[in-house]
Design a protein around this motif. Structure first.
Motif, PDB file in Angstrom:
ATOM      1  N   PHE A 461       0.827  -1.196   0.000  1.00 48.83           N
ATOM      2  CA  PHE A 461       0.000   0.000   0.000  1.00 48.83           C
ATOM      3  C   PHE A 461       0.865   1.250   0.000  1.00 48.83           C
ATOM      4  O   PHE A 461       2.041   1.233   0.394  1.00 48.83           O
ATOM      5  CB  PHE A 461      -0.982   0.026   1.172  1.00 48.83           C
ATOM      6  CG  PHE A 461      -0.376   0.046   2.549  1.00 48.83           C
ATOM      7  CD1 PHE A 461       0.357   1.140   3.012  1.00 48.83           C
ATOM      8  CD2 PHE A 461      -0.568  -1.021   3.410  1.00 48.83           C
ATOM      9  CE1 PHE A 461       0.893   1.170   4.279  1.00 48.83           C
ATOM     10  CE2 PHE A 461      -0.027  -1.000   4.694  1.00 48.83           C
ATOM     11  CZ  PHE A 461       0.709   0.104   5.129  1.00 48.83           C
ATOM     12  N   ILE A 462       0.255   2.324  -0.470  1.00 53.72           N
ATOM     13  CA  ILE A 462       0.780   3.679  -0.337  1.00 53.72           C
ATOM     14  C   ILE A 462      -0.352   4.504   0.243  1.00 53.72           C
ATOM     15  O   ILE A 462      -1.428   4.604  -0.351  1.00 53.72           O
ATOM     16  CB  ILE A 462       1.242   4.266  -1.683  1.00 53.72           C
ATOM     17  CG1 ILE A 462       2.321   3.392  -2.316  1.00 53.72           C
ATOM     18  CG2 ILE A 462       1.763   5.687  -1.493  1.00 53.72           C
ATOM     19  CD1 ILE A 462       2.728   3.855  -3.703  1.00 53.72           C
ATOM     20  N   LYS A 463      -0.122   5.088   1.421  1.00 56.67           N
ATOM     21  CA  LYS A 463      -1.162   5.848   2.101  1.00 56.67           C
ATOM     22  C   LYS A 463      -0.639   7.230   2.457  1.00 56.67           C
ATOM     23  O   LYS A 463       0.473   7.367   2.983  1.00 56.67           O
ATOM     24  CB  LYS A 463      -1.615   5.132   3.383  1.00 56.67           C
ATOM     25  CG  LYS A 463      -2.252   3.773   3.160  1.00 56.67           C
ATOM     26  CD  LYS A 463      -2.680   3.142   4.483  1.00 56.67           C
ATOM     27  CE  LYS A 463      -3.334   1.783   4.279  1.00 56.67           C
ATOM     28  NZ  LYS A 463      -3.766   1.174   5.566  1.00 56.67           N
ATOM     29  N   ASN A 464      -1.437   8.219   2.154  1.00 55.88           N
ATOM     30  CA  ASN A 464      -1.164   9.588   2.569  1.00 55.88           C
ATOM     31  C   ASN A 464      -2.325   9.994   3.471  1.00 55.88           C
ATOM     32  O   ASN A 464      -3.399  10.356   2.998  1.00 55.88           O
ATOM     33  CB  ASN A 464      -1.058  10.506   1.357  1.00 55.88           C
ATOM     34  CG  ASN A 464      -0.538  11.884   1.705  1.00 55.88           C
ATOM     35  OD1 ASN A 464       0.357  12.029   2.522  1.00 55.88           O
ATOM     36  ND2 ASN A 464      -1.110  12.907   1.092  1.00 55.88           N
ATOM     37  N   GLN A 465      -2.125   9.907   4.797  1.00 55.42           N
ATOM     38  CA  GLN A 465      -3.222   9.978   5.754  1.00 55.42           C
ATOM     39  C   GLN A 465      -3.175  11.249   6.591  1.00 55.42           C
ATOM     40  O   GLN A 465      -2.115  11.642   7.082  1.00 55.42           O
ATOM     41  CB  GLN A 465      -3.172   8.769   6.702  1.00 55.42           C
ATOM     42  CG  GLN A 465      -3.282   7.415   6.010  1.00 55.42           C
ATOM     43  CD  GLN A 465      -3.000   6.278   6.972  1.00 55.42           C
ATOM     44  OE1 GLN A 465      -1.970   6.262   7.639  1.00 55.42           O
ATOM     45  NE2 GLN A 465      -3.908   5.329   7.056  1.00 55.42           N
ATOM     46  N   ASN A 466      -4.337  11.845   6.772  1.00 51.47           N
ATOM     47  CA  ASN A 466      -4.465  12.947   7.707  1.00 51.47           C
ATOM     48  C   ASN A 466      -4.533  12.368   9.118  1.00 51.47           C
ATOM     49  O   ASN A 466      -5.277  11.416   9.363  1.00 51.47           O
ATOM     50  CB  ASN A 466      -5.747  13.737   7.408  1.00 51.47           C
ATOM     51  CG  ASN A 466      -5.754  15.105   8.051  1.00 51.47           C
ATOM     52  OD1 ASN A 466      -4.705  15.687   8.300  1.00 51.47           O
ATOM     53  ND2 ASN A 466      -6.932  15.628   8.320  1.00 51.47           N
ATOM     54  N   PRO A 467      -3.758  12.878  10.069  1.00 50.12           N
ATOM     55  CA  PRO A 467      -3.866  12.359  11.443  1.00 50.12           C
ATOM     56  C   PRO A 467      -5.305  12.439  11.940  1.00 50.12           C
ATOM     57  O   PRO A 467      -6.027  13.397  11.653  1.00 50.12           O
ATOM     58  CB  PRO A 467      -2.942  13.294  12.238  1.00 50.12           C
ATOM     59  CG  PRO A 467      -1.945  13.777  11.239  1.00 50.12           C
ATOM     60  CD  PRO A 467      -2.710  13.905   9.952  1.00 50.12           C
TER      61      PRO A 467
END
Length: 700
Positions: A461-467
């Protein structure tokens, strides 16, 4: 015990009412195994567990079970819970192979030492450490059964003064071969073998499913009620490591006589969840031959879905109440008190999420080699936080409202025996999490070889997550932060798994890179004398974000060996974190289980008799914060190591027809070696004790 008997009576009355409904509709369901025509199937579509009816006077016994994913309601078949192996570990807060750190008591908060097994934080992360009992939609088991199916389980830890009990029930019934309903109850009460450490949970839920040719539906309503007493750990580790020193050589302390850092402190979490996923299929019928006997066949009409319209609704209502009275002990423990004499702070969260999608099915013709789904989601979130008390006796509450609009798609291949894969992408295009994205994929290749199946699996996976919200905002009695400048967390993972079923071998390895890792840490300032000598530390917590990159390498080997009736199951996990001071992990975690397995009384009674051991190497494990109910990094000026201590249990595990039971001597090696039996800093595990468990399946 009165509560447990009341639960049993309630479940019995409900089952009788539903049984009458089943009997009324039984003619529609039929008295043959055709009601299970779909059958329980494994990942390759092969039947797992179905038992046909012997005659019309016999209670029809046969069932299969499945779970669903919480986005589209896709079904994954799972084994029916009738397995006998390792039953003695099914109620262990430390996990089936001891992979969790926890506070010692049954049901206490826990955190997996295996980083790749940790779930992403939920928007209401206060209940995340209680995943032993708190179930997400993807954890609920649905059942299709020919007759009412009930499971009752009871667990008991014996102690002359304080013990632990847990009662679980599961009931499922079908009105016909397509529509089924049921409920589960999970009641847990751990009095605590250390002072001010009790847990009292009451969780339960209702579920229903309809699986027809054109319409499919899954519904869940569940409630979680968690009450936890917090003691802040024991006052001095030497009560465990050197008890004679603490009593001037006169005696050893009983666990419940050891002083603790806190009393009169509680966390209370309540949650209500409604989940419903449904789809309507468009397609066509085609003729298919079906064997009736060895010499005859019949032609049946089979429905072939082509396109599905999908809708998923999820509603969550969460509340947390923290109670802490201002006695002298609590004032010494915490660095800040933002609410004056107020003893309670609260936070609430509500969320409504709708997902709609359209799916083109795999396999409706020879050119449709994979399925394709497009979807859109909209989530509305509302948070309430405690605010300051500027005006006497007037509590103002901070309100935060957020919304997120996302779009995405999925490409999948689930049919066939050789190759399966699933690739999903999602992008938040508007709202609080705008710019957040997730691309993930998994697949497996199954290769027949020498009478065995070699299975290669991969996920990435590649995830760009907002806290999550509570990393960005939190107001409470002792902790207070507003972090509007946190960056999104970028995670990239690649993991592979190789399995040899016949050899009992599984090897899993992977690597992950994390940028902007966001975590909780103890940021208290030490109390010093005039000469700068540290006198003591108080407790404080804050959200930290490391803007660099952290790499995590992981490899896990599982091996099962058999020599006649002698069995050895082992697991070894190796992990390496490039920033141990920010993301601490033990380099080695190990589990071993040596036992004999044989049949007694003409093999009617199955017996497992053995001992298992859990072990991990020393490391600066995360501490536990009672004021927020989360694990957080230790204060860098006051760190201690835990680990390098084996925990050994001996047990007898028995299976008689539909009944499973075990007797275990837990932590039999207490008092040996260094006696540093901690799974979290300053939180010792329970001393030597006897545990018992019973599970009973029945059909009527």
């Amino acid at each position: 015990m009165k509560r447990i008997f009341s639960l049993i009576l309630l479940m019995f009355l409900c089952s009788q009412v539903m049984l009458q409904a089943q009997n009324t509709l039984n003619n529609n369901f039929g008295s043959s195994a055709s009601g299970l025509s779909m059958g329980q199937r494994d990942r390759n579509g092969n039947p797992i567990d179905t038992t046909a009816v012997i005659d019309a006077n016999t209670i029809p016994i046969g069932l299969y079970s499945w779970k669903i994913d919480s986005r589209f309601g896709n079904v994954t078949f799972v084994p029916v819970d009738t397995l006998t192996h390792a039953f003695q570990n099914t109620n262990d807060t430390g996990g089936m192979t001891g992979q969790y750190n926890y506070l010692g008591n049954l049901g206490s908060p826990r955190l997996s030492r295996l980083f790749f097994d940790r779930r992403d934080a939920s928007q209401f992360f206060f209940t995340d450490p209680y995943d032993l009992t708190v179930l997400r939609p993807e954890d609920i088991i649905f059942t299709n059964t020919l007759s009412p199916f009930t499971n009752l389980s009871y667990y008991k830890t014996f102690d002359s003064r304080n013990g632990e009990e847990r009662f679980k029930s599961y009931f499922a019934i079908n009105a016909n071969k397509r529509f089924g309903v049921g409920f589960y109850i999970d009641y847990l009460y751990g009095r605590g073998l250390y002072a001010s450490q009790s847990t009292a949970f009451f969780n339960g839920g209702l579920f229903a499913s309809y699986r027809g040719d054109k319409y499919n539906m899954h519904f869940i309503f569940n409630n979680d009620n968690l009450k936890i007493a917090e003691n802040g750990g024991i006052a001095d580790d030497r009560y465990i490591t050197n008890p004679l020193d603490m009593a001037e050589g006169k005696k050893e302390y009983k666990s419940y006589d050891i002083p603790t850092n806190l009393n009169k402190v509680w966390n209370h979490n309540t949650s209500y969840h409604v989940f419903m996923t449904q789809r309507y299929n468009l397609g066509f019928h085609k003729e298919k031959t079906d064997s009736v006997t060895k010499d005859s066949v019949r032609i049946i009409q089979e429905f072939v879905p082509v396109t599905s319209f999908i809708h998923t609704l999820q509603v969550d209502l969460n509340g947390r109440k923290y109670i802490s009275y201002d006695d002298e002990q609590n004032q010494k423990y915490f660095e800040h008190n933002y609410l004056g004499n107020d003893s309670i702070d609260k936070t609430r969260r509500s969320s409504i999420k709708n997902t709609i999608g359209i799916s083109l099915h795999e396999g409706f013709n020879k050119w449709a080699k994979a399925g394709l789904t497009a979807f859109m989601s909209y989530e509305y979130r509302n948070f309430t936080l405690t605010d300051t008390t500027d005006v006497p006796k007037e509590r103002r509450l901070g309100h935060y409202k957020e919304s997120v609009l996302s779009i995405g798609g999925e490409l999948s291949k689930r049919q066939g025996k050789l190759l399966h894969y699933n690739i999903l992408g999602e992008l938040a295009i508007a709202g609080e999490d705008a710019g957040q994205f997730n691309i993930e994929g998994n697949g497996d290749l199954n290769i027949p070889l020498f009478g065995d199946t070699i299975r290669l699996e991969a996920n990435a996976f590649i995830k760009n997550q907002n806290p999550v919200f509570y990393f960005r905002h939190f107001h409470s009695k002792h902790y207070w932060w507003n972090n509007d400048d946190l960056s999104k967390i970028m995670r990239t993972r690649l993991e592979g798994k190789l399995s040899f079923d016949k050899w009992g071998t599984t090897l899993r390895a992977g690597v992950e890179n994390i940028k902007n890792y966001t975590y909780l840490a103890n940021t208290s300032v030490p109390v010093k004398d005039n000469e700068g000598k540290i006198l003591s530390f108080k407790n404080n917590a804050a959200v930290e974000q490391y803007t660099g990159n952290i790499q995590v390498l992981s490899a896990v080997l599982q091996q099962k060996l058999k020599f006649g009736i002698l069995h050895l199951d082992g697991e070894v996990a190796y992990q390496k974190s490039s920033k141990q001071d920010i993301l601490p992990l033990p380099e080695l975690s190990m589990y071993g289980n040596l036992y004999i397995k044989t049949g007694l009384a003409k093999k009617v009674l199955q017996l497992e008799l053995g001992a298992d051991v859990r072990y991990f190497t020393k490391y600066y494990a995360p501490d536990y914060s009672p004021a927020i109910g989360q694990f957080y990094n230790q204060n860098p000026e006051d760190k201690i190591e835990i680990g390098s201590y084996p925990i050994v249990n001996v047990y007898a595990n028995l299976h008689l027809k539909r009944t499973r039971f075990f007797v275990m001597m837990y932590h039999i090696n207490q008092g040996s070696g260094s006696s540093r039996y901690f799974l979290a800093p300053h939180y010792p595990i329970n001393p030597r004790t006897i545990k018992f468990g019973l599970s009973w399946n029945f059909f009527d």
